[in-house]
Design a protein around this motif. Sequence first.
Motif, PDB file in Angstrom:
ATOM      1  N   GLY A   1     -26.208 -23.077 -20.347  1.00  0.00           N
ATOM      2  CA  GLY A   1     -24.780 -22.767 -20.422  1.00  0.00           C
ATOM      3  C   GLY A   1     -23.969 -23.554 -19.420  1.00  0.00           C
ATOM      4  N   ALA A   2     -24.464 -23.680 -18.197  1.00  0.00           N
ATOM      5  CA  ALA A   2     -23.756 -24.444 -17.175  1.00  0.00           C
ATOM      6  C   ALA A   2     -23.691 -25.921 -17.559  1.00  0.00           C
ATOM      7  CB  ALA A   2     -24.434 -24.285 -15.820  1.00  0.00           C
ATOM      8  N   TRP A   3     -24.762 -26.455 -18.122  1.00  0.00           N
ATOM      9  CA  TRP A   3     -24.781 -27.849 -18.532  1.00  0.00           C
ATOM     10  C   TRP A   3     -23.766 -28.103 -19.644  1.00  0.00           C
ATOM     11  CZ3 TRP A   3     -26.425 -29.872 -23.332  1.00  0.00           C
ATOM     12  CH2 TRP A   3     -26.453 -31.272 -23.382  1.00  0.00           C
ATOM     13  N   ARG A   4     -23.730 -27.204 -20.637  1.00  0.00           N
ATOM     14  CA  ARG A   4     -22.792 -27.375 -21.751  1.00  0.00           C
ATOM     15  C   ARG A   4     -21.347 -27.257 -21.275  1.00  0.00           C
ATOM     16  NH1 ARG A   4     -23.953 -27.630 -26.963  1.00  0.00           N
ATOM     17  NH2 ARG A   4     -22.109 -26.417 -27.503  1.00  0.00           N
ATOM     18  N   GLN A   5     -21.098 -26.355 -20.354  1.00  0.00           N
ATOM     19  CA  GLN A   5     -19.743 -26.207 -19.830  1.00  0.00           C
ATOM     20  C   GLN A   5     -19.331 -27.461 -19.048  1.00  0.00           C
ATOM     21  OE1 GLN A   5     -19.200 -22.819 -17.304  1.00  0.00           O
ATOM     22  NE2 GLN A   5     -16.980 -22.955 -17.402  1.00  0.00           N
ATOM     23  N   ARG A   6     -20.230 -28.017 -18.271  1.00  0.00           N
ATOM     24  CA  ARG A   6     -19.935 -29.235 -17.515  1.00  0.00           C
ATOM     25  C   ARG A   6     -19.658 -30.396 -18.474  1.00  0.00           C
ATOM     26  NH1 ARG A   6     -24.045 -29.129 -14.381  1.00  0.00           N
ATOM     27  NH2 ARG A   6     -25.386 -30.475 -15.609  1.00  0.00           N
ATOM     28  N   GLN A   7     -20.445 -30.501 -19.538  1.00  0.00           N
ATOM     29  CA  GLN A   7     -20.230 -31.562 -20.523  1.00  0.00           C
ATOM     30  C   GLN A   7     -18.859 -31.407 -21.177  1.00  0.00           C
ATOM     31  OE1 GLN A   7     -22.553 -33.746 -19.617  1.00  0.00           O
ATOM     32  NE2 GLN A   7     -23.004 -34.209 -21.732  1.00  0.00           N
ATOM     33  N   ALA A   8     -18.494 -30.170 -21.526  1.00  0.00           N
ATOM     34  CA  ALA A   8     -17.194 -29.937 -22.154  1.00  0.00           C
ATOM     35  C   ALA A   8     -16.054 -30.307 -21.218  1.00  0.00           C
ATOM     36  CB  ALA A   8     -17.080 -28.474 -22.574  1.00  0.00           C
ATOM     37  N   MET A   9     -16.174 -29.985 -19.941  1.00  0.00           N
ATOM     38  CA  MET A   9     -15.136 -30.327 -18.972  1.00  0.00           C
ATOM     39  C   MET A   9     -15.011 -31.841 -18.827  1.00  0.00           C
ATOM     40  SD  MET A   9     -13.691 -27.619 -17.516  1.00  0.00           S
ATOM     41  CE  MET A   9     -13.319 -27.996 -15.828  1.00  0.00           C
ATOM     42  N   GLU A  10     -16.142 -32.535 -18.761  1.00  0.00           N
ATOM     43  CA  GLU A  10     -16.105 -33.995 -18.634  1.00  0.00           C
ATOM     44  C   GLU A  10     -15.468 -34.636 -19.854  1.00  0.00           C
ATOM     45  OE1 GLU A  10     -20.074 -35.270 -17.843  1.00  0.00           O
ATOM     46  OE2 GLU A  10     -20.081 -34.449 -15.804  1.00  0.00           O
ATOM     47  N   MET A  11     -15.773 -34.125 -21.037  1.00  0.00           N
ATOM     48  CA  MET A  11     -15.185 -34.670 -22.251  1.00  0.00           C
ATOM     49  C   MET A  11     -13.679 -34.425 -22.283  1.00  0.00           C
ATOM     50  SD  MET A  11     -18.101 -33.761 -25.065  1.00  0.00           S
ATOM     51  CE  MET A  11     -17.067 -34.196 -26.423  1.00  0.00           C
ATOM     52  N   GLU A  12     -13.270 -33.247 -21.821  1.00  0.00           N
ATOM     53  CA  GLU A  12     -11.847 -32.930 -21.802  1.00  0.00           C
ATOM     54  C   GLU A  12     -11.105 -33.841 -20.830  1.00  0.00           C
ATOM     55  OE1 GLU A  12      -8.952 -29.198 -20.664  1.00  0.00           O
ATOM     56  OE2 GLU A  12     -11.035 -28.817 -21.184  1.00  0.00           O
ATOM     57  N   ILE A  13     -11.667 -34.046 -19.648  1.00  0.00           N
ATOM     58  CA  ILE A  13     -11.032 -34.915 -18.654  1.00  0.00           C
ATOM     59  C   ILE A  13     -10.983 -36.348 -19.165  1.00  0.00           C
ATOM     60  CG2 ILE A  13     -11.347 -35.930 -16.365  1.00  0.00           C
ATOM     61  CD1 ILE A  13     -12.414 -33.158 -15.482  1.00  0.00           C
ATOM     62  N   GLU A  14     -12.070 -36.807 -19.760  1.00  0.00           N
ATOM     63  CA  GLU A  14     -12.112 -38.161 -20.307  1.00  0.00           C
ATOM     64  C   GLU A  14     -11.098 -38.315 -21.432  1.00  0.00           C
ATOM     65  OE1 GLU A  14     -15.344 -40.498 -22.872  1.00  0.00           O
ATOM     66  OE2 GLU A  14     -16.022 -39.965 -20.857  1.00  0.00           O
TER      67      GLU A  14
END
Length: 66
Positions: free
Chosen positions: A25-38
């Motif tokens: 869950g933490a990994w998926r949330q981090r990926q989603a945040m990075e995609m949003e920022i990008e």
Amino acid sequence: MMTGVVSALMVVAGGACAIAGYVVGAWRQRQAMEMEIEGDFVDSRERFLDLLETLRDEQSRDNRPN
């Protein structure tokens, strides 16, 4: 005695599943945040380039004497 061992194994398995769920869950949330920022960076860059293009076009259409 056998019941105690099985019970202990179930507790350990439950804990391992809880930890694995947290990590995934933490990994998926981090990926989603990075995609949003990008995505925000790409959008802002495109808007900036569009603005520059618009300004360049307006200057080239200006036929007033200096």
